[in-house]
Design a protein around this motif. Sequence first.
Motif, PDB file in Angstrom:
ATOM      1  N   VAL A 107       0.840  -1.188   0.000  1.00 17.61           N
ATOM      2  CA  VAL A 107       0.000   0.000   0.000  1.00 17.61           C
ATOM      3  C   VAL A 107       0.879   1.244   0.000  1.00 17.61           C
ATOM      4  O   VAL A 107       1.859   1.322   0.754  1.00 17.61           O
ATOM      5  CB  VAL A 107      -0.928   0.023   1.238  1.00 17.61           C
ATOM      6  N   ARG A 108       0.546   2.202  -0.841  1.00 13.32           N
ATOM      7  CA  ARG A 108       1.241   3.490  -0.844  1.00 13.32           C
ATOM      8  C   ARG A 108       0.485   4.452   0.070  1.00 13.32           C
ATOM      9  O   ARG A 108      -0.738   4.598  -0.040  1.00 13.32           O
ATOM     10  CB  ARG A 108       1.307   4.068  -2.258  1.00 13.32           C
ATOM     11  N   VAL A 109       1.220   5.103   0.984  1.00 14.06           N
ATOM     12  CA  VAL A 109       0.602   5.985   1.978  1.00 14.06           C
ATOM     13  C   VAL A 109       1.161   7.399   1.833  1.00 14.06           C
ATOM     14  O   VAL A 109       2.274   7.584   1.331  1.00 14.06           O
ATOM     15  CB  VAL A 109       0.843   5.447   3.401  1.00 14.06           C
ATOM     16  N   PRO A 110       0.424   8.417   2.277  1.00 12.96           N
ATOM     17  CA  PRO A 110       0.869   9.807   2.125  1.00 12.96           C
ATOM     18  C   PRO A 110       1.908  10.209   3.166  1.00 12.96           C
ATOM     19  O   PRO A 110       1.692  11.095   3.992  1.00 12.96           O
ATOM     20  CB  PRO A 110      -0.439  10.597   2.272  1.00 12.96           C
ATOM     21  N   VAL A 111       3.046   9.560   3.124  1.00 13.44           N
ATOM     22  CA  VAL A 111       4.191   9.848   3.988  1.00 13.44           C
ATOM     23  C   VAL A 111       5.381  10.089   3.080  1.00 13.44           C
ATOM     24  O   VAL A 111       5.555   9.381   2.090  1.00 13.44           O
ATOM     25  CB  VAL A 111       4.464   8.669   4.947  1.00 13.44           C
ATOM     26  N   PHE A 112       6.199  11.097   3.393  1.00 13.61           N
ATOM     27  CA  PHE A 112       7.317  11.416   2.510  1.00 13.61           C
ATOM     28  C   PHE A 112       8.429  10.370   2.592  1.00 13.61           C
ATOM     29  O   PHE A 112       8.915   9.892   1.574  1.00 13.61           O
ATOM     30  CB  PHE A 112       7.878  12.797   2.845  1.00 13.61           C
ATOM     31  N   ILE A 113       8.849  10.019   3.812  1.00 14.07           N
ATOM     32  CA  ILE A 113       9.987   9.120   3.969  1.00 14.07           C
ATOM     33  C   ILE A 113       9.685   8.134   5.087  1.00 14.07           C
ATOM     34  O   ILE A 113       9.218   8.518   6.162  1.00 14.07           O
ATOM     35  CB  ILE A 113      11.278   9.896   4.295  1.00 14.07           C
ATOM     36  N   GLY A 114       9.964   6.856   4.847  1.00 16.89           N
ATOM     37  CA  GLY A 114       9.803   5.830   5.863  1.00 16.89           C
ATOM     38  C   GLY A 114       8.751   4.799   5.480  1.00 16.89           C
ATOM     39  O   GLY A 114       7.589   5.134   5.276  1.00 16.89           O
ATOM     40  N   HIS A 115       9.167   3.546   5.368  1.00 22.11           N
ATOM     41  CA  HIS A 115       8.244   2.435   5.103  1.00 22.11           C
ATOM     42  C   HIS A 115       7.873   1.749   6.414  1.00 22.11           C
ATOM     43  O   HIS A 115       8.649   1.742   7.376  1.00 22.11           O
ATOM     44  CB  HIS A 115       8.896   1.401   4.184  1.00 22.11           C
ATOM     45  N   ALA A 116       6.687   1.157   6.433  1.00 24.81           N
ATOM     46  CA  ALA A 116       6.234   0.409   7.602  1.00 24.81           C
ATOM     47  C   ALA A 116       5.615  -0.904   7.133  1.00 24.81           C
ATOM     48  O   ALA A 116       5.122  -1.009   6.012  1.00 24.81           O
ATOM     49  CB  ALA A 116       5.220   1.214   8.409  1.00 24.81           C
ATOM     50  N   GLU A 117       5.651  -1.889   8.026  1.00 30.60           N
ATOM     51  CA  GLU A 117       5.076  -3.206   7.717  1.00 30.60           C
ATOM     52  C   GLU A 117       4.348  -3.750   8.939  1.00 30.60           C
ATOM     53  O   GLU A 117       4.840  -3.639  10.064  1.00 30.60           O
ATOM     54  CB  GLU A 117       6.169  -4.207   7.302  1.00 30.60           C
ATOM     55  N   SER A 118       3.184  -4.314   8.690  1.00 28.44           N
ATOM     56  CA  SER A 118       2.483  -5.110   9.692  1.00 28.44           C
ATOM     57  C   SER A 118       2.694  -6.566   9.319  1.00 28.44           C
ATOM     58  O   SER A 118       2.248  -7.010   8.253  1.00 28.44           O
ATOM     59  CB  SER A 118       0.992  -4.764   9.717  1.00 28.44           C
ATOM     60  N   VAL A 119       3.399  -7.312  10.178  1.00 29.38           N
ATOM     61  CA  VAL A 119       3.850  -8.653   9.830  1.00 29.38           C
ATOM     62  C   VAL A 119       3.243  -9.675  10.788  1.00 29.38           C
ATOM     63  O   VAL A 119       3.337  -9.516  12.015  1.00 29.38           O
ATOM     64  CB  VAL A 119       5.391  -8.758   9.882  1.00 29.38           C
ATOM     65  N   ASN A 120       2.617 -10.693  10.231  1.00 30.62           N
ATOM     66  CA  ASN A 120       2.125 -11.830  11.005  1.00 30.62           C
ATOM     67  C   ASN A 120       2.935 -13.060  10.601  1.00 30.62           C
ATOM     68  O   ASN A 120       2.977 -13.412   9.420  1.00 30.62           O
ATOM     69  CB  ASN A 120       0.638 -12.071  10.752  1.00 30.62           C
ATOM     70  N   ILE A 121       3.597 -13.689  11.582  1.00 26.16           N
ATOM     71  CA  ILE A 121       4.494 -14.802  11.306  1.00 26.16           C
ATOM     72  C   ILE A 121       4.005 -16.041  12.046  1.00 26.16           C
ATOM     73  O   ILE A 121       3.713 -15.979  13.245  1.00 26.16           O
ATOM     74  CB  ILE A 121       5.938 -14.492  11.739  1.00 26.16           C
ATOM     75  N   GLU A 122       3.935 -17.135  11.328  1.00 28.91           N
ATOM     76  CA  GLU A 122       3.595 -18.425  11.925  1.00 28.91           C
ATOM     77  C   GLU A 122       4.836 -19.312  11.908  1.00 28.91           C
ATOM     78  O   GLU A 122       5.477 -19.477  10.860  1.00 28.91           O
ATOM     79  CB  GLU A 122       2.458 -19.087  11.151  1.00 28.91           C
ATOM     80  N   PHE A 123       5.196 -19.870  13.068  1.00 28.19           N
ATOM     81  CA  PHE A 123       6.406 -20.682  13.201  1.00 28.19           C
ATOM     82  C   PHE A 123       6.047 -22.159  13.315  1.00 28.19           C
ATOM     83  O   PHE A 123       4.929 -22.521  13.685  1.00 28.19           O
ATOM     84  CB  PHE A 123       7.191 -20.248  14.443  1.00 28.19           C
ATOM     85  N   GLU A 124       7.024 -22.994  13.007  1.00 33.43           N
ATOM     86  CA  GLU A 124       6.821 -24.432  13.145  1.00 33.43           C
ATOM     87  C   GLU A 124       6.899 -24.888  14.595  1.00 33.43           C
ATOM     88  O   GLU A 124       6.264 -25.864  14.978  1.00 33.43           O
ATOM     89  CB  GLU A 124       7.849 -25.189  12.294  1.00 33.43           C
ATOM     90  N   ASN A 125       7.667 -24.196  15.407  1.00 34.04           N
ATOM     91  CA  ASN A 125       7.782 -24.529  16.818  1.00 34.04           C
ATOM     92  C   ASN A 125       7.419 -23.320  17.672  1.00 34.04           C
ATOM     93  O   ASN A 125       7.349 -22.187  17.185  1.00 34.04           O
ATOM     94  CB  ASN A 125       9.194 -25.023  17.157  1.00 34.04           C
ATOM     95  N   GLU A 126       7.201 -23.544  18.928  1.00 36.72           N
ATOM     96  CA  GLU A 126       6.699 -22.502  19.827  1.00 36.72           C
ATOM     97  C   GLU A 126       7.767 -21.449  20.118  1.00 36.72           C
ATOM     98  O   GLU A 126       8.940 -21.753  20.313  1.00 36.72           O
ATOM     99  CB  GLU A 126       6.229 -23.133  21.143  1.00 36.72           C
ATOM    100  N   ILE A 127       7.330 -20.191  20.139  1.00 37.04           N
ATOM    101  CA  ILE A 127       8.195 -19.075  20.518  1.00 37.04           C
ATOM    102  C   ILE A 127       7.307 -18.001  21.128  1.00 37.04           C
ATOM    103  O   ILE A 127       6.243 -17.672  20.588  1.00 37.04           O
ATOM    104  CB  ILE A 127       9.004 -18.530  19.323  1.00 37.04           C
ATOM    105  N   SER A 128       7.744 -17.436  22.248  1.00 38.47           N
ATOM    106  CA  SER A 128       6.955 -16.418  22.932  1.00 38.47           C
ATOM    107  C   SER A 128       7.372 -15.030  22.484  1.00 38.47           C
ATOM    108  O   SER A 128       8.425 -14.842  21.855  1.00 38.47           O
ATOM    109  CB  SER A 128       7.124 -16.545  24.452  1.00 38.47           C
ATOM    110  N   ALA A 129       6.551 -14.034  22.819  1.00 41.03           N
ATOM    111  CA  ALA A 129       6.866 -12.656  22.472  1.00 41.03           C
ATOM    112  C   ALA A 129       8.130 -12.188  23.181  1.00 41.03           C
ATOM    113  O   ALA A 129       8.955 -11.463  22.597  1.00 41.03           O
ATOM    114  CB  ALA A 129       5.683 -11.749  22.817  1.00 41.03           C
ATOM    115  N   ASP A 130       8.318 -12.583  24.431  1.00 41.97           N
ATOM    116  CA  ASP A 130       9.526 -12.192  25.165  1.00 41.97           C
ATOM    117  C   ASP A 130      10.780 -12.797  24.533  1.00 41.97           C
ATOM    118  O   ASP A 130      11.819 -12.127  24.430  1.00 41.97           O
ATOM    119  CB  ASP A 130       9.420 -12.636  26.623  1.00 41.97           C
ATOM    120  N   GLU A 131      10.695 -14.042  24.113  1.00 44.40           N
ATOM    121  CA  GLU A 131      11.834 -14.665  23.443  1.00 44.40           C
ATOM    122  C   GLU A 131      12.152 -13.945  22.137  1.00 44.40           C
ATOM    123  O   GLU A 131      13.331 -13.735  21.795  1.00 44.40           O
ATOM    124  CB  GLU A 131      11.538 -16.141  23.167  1.00 44.40           C
TER     125      GLU A 131
END
Length: 287
Positions: free
Chosen positions: A92-116
Amino acid sequence: MIFAKIKRVVVSTYQSVSGGGKDAMEELFNQTRAVFVNDPIEPNKFTKRIAFNVIPHIDVFMEDGYTKEEWKVLAETKKILDPAIKVTCTAVRVPVFIGHAESVNIEFENEISADEARNILREAPGCLVIDKQEDGGYMTPYESAGEDATYISRIREDATVENGLNLWVVADNLRKGAALNTVQIAEVLINRGLITPKKRQPPEQSAAGARPLHPLYPLRTLSFRVSVPCPRRLPGHSRNTRQHRPAPVSPTGWPHAPNPTGPRQPITPSRRRSVTALCPKTLTRVT
């Protein structure tokens, strides 16, 4: 050492207009101004109006319905990380001059916590974790502009899938992913002995051979003041980024003077004036 193997990635990118070049940045500026002064808005670089809007379309459409920009995210992720990773993307192109952002959802094969994940990412070269679970405890494209790091925020576990995490990632697209990456790749090639850095040549000598030539050397003999415009900072760019506009240049190649083509006159004590010239990286006063 493998902490958790990635199985699937769902990413939505929010890309600034500078990814489309100078013309795209000017179009956002002109359209934003037109909104406030009630001028007509005509899209040129973009397919739709970009000011106060978002456009789910970057680059050309392909046969499968994805855009070429989305296809590159898929292809590069598989190429760099693992061909077995399943990836889907919406750019998506957004009305910002400089700086890209990403919303990322990742699914792993093994368990991992947010703190890890936070601890692992804090040790990753070039990454900075800014993840305070409070108002303003995260990074935005505006704040990342002019910086070299990739900032990661909003790290949290996804309860809808097994072994899932959500991330918010921002970076200066003109540096990370472009200019900075080029320099870092060259450094790696040099350190591995794959290329040899070019030796720096000694400074050129003048005709008499007495002193090195300097681009502003002839200005020291002139008796006029060169006016230098104030450095301009683009909206959305951080204050620590230096962006100086060059002084006006005459057809002869030197900054404008009252009589740029006339004979030069030496500066006498009665006519001495300070000459302000725009030197590389800094503003320097030459007397």
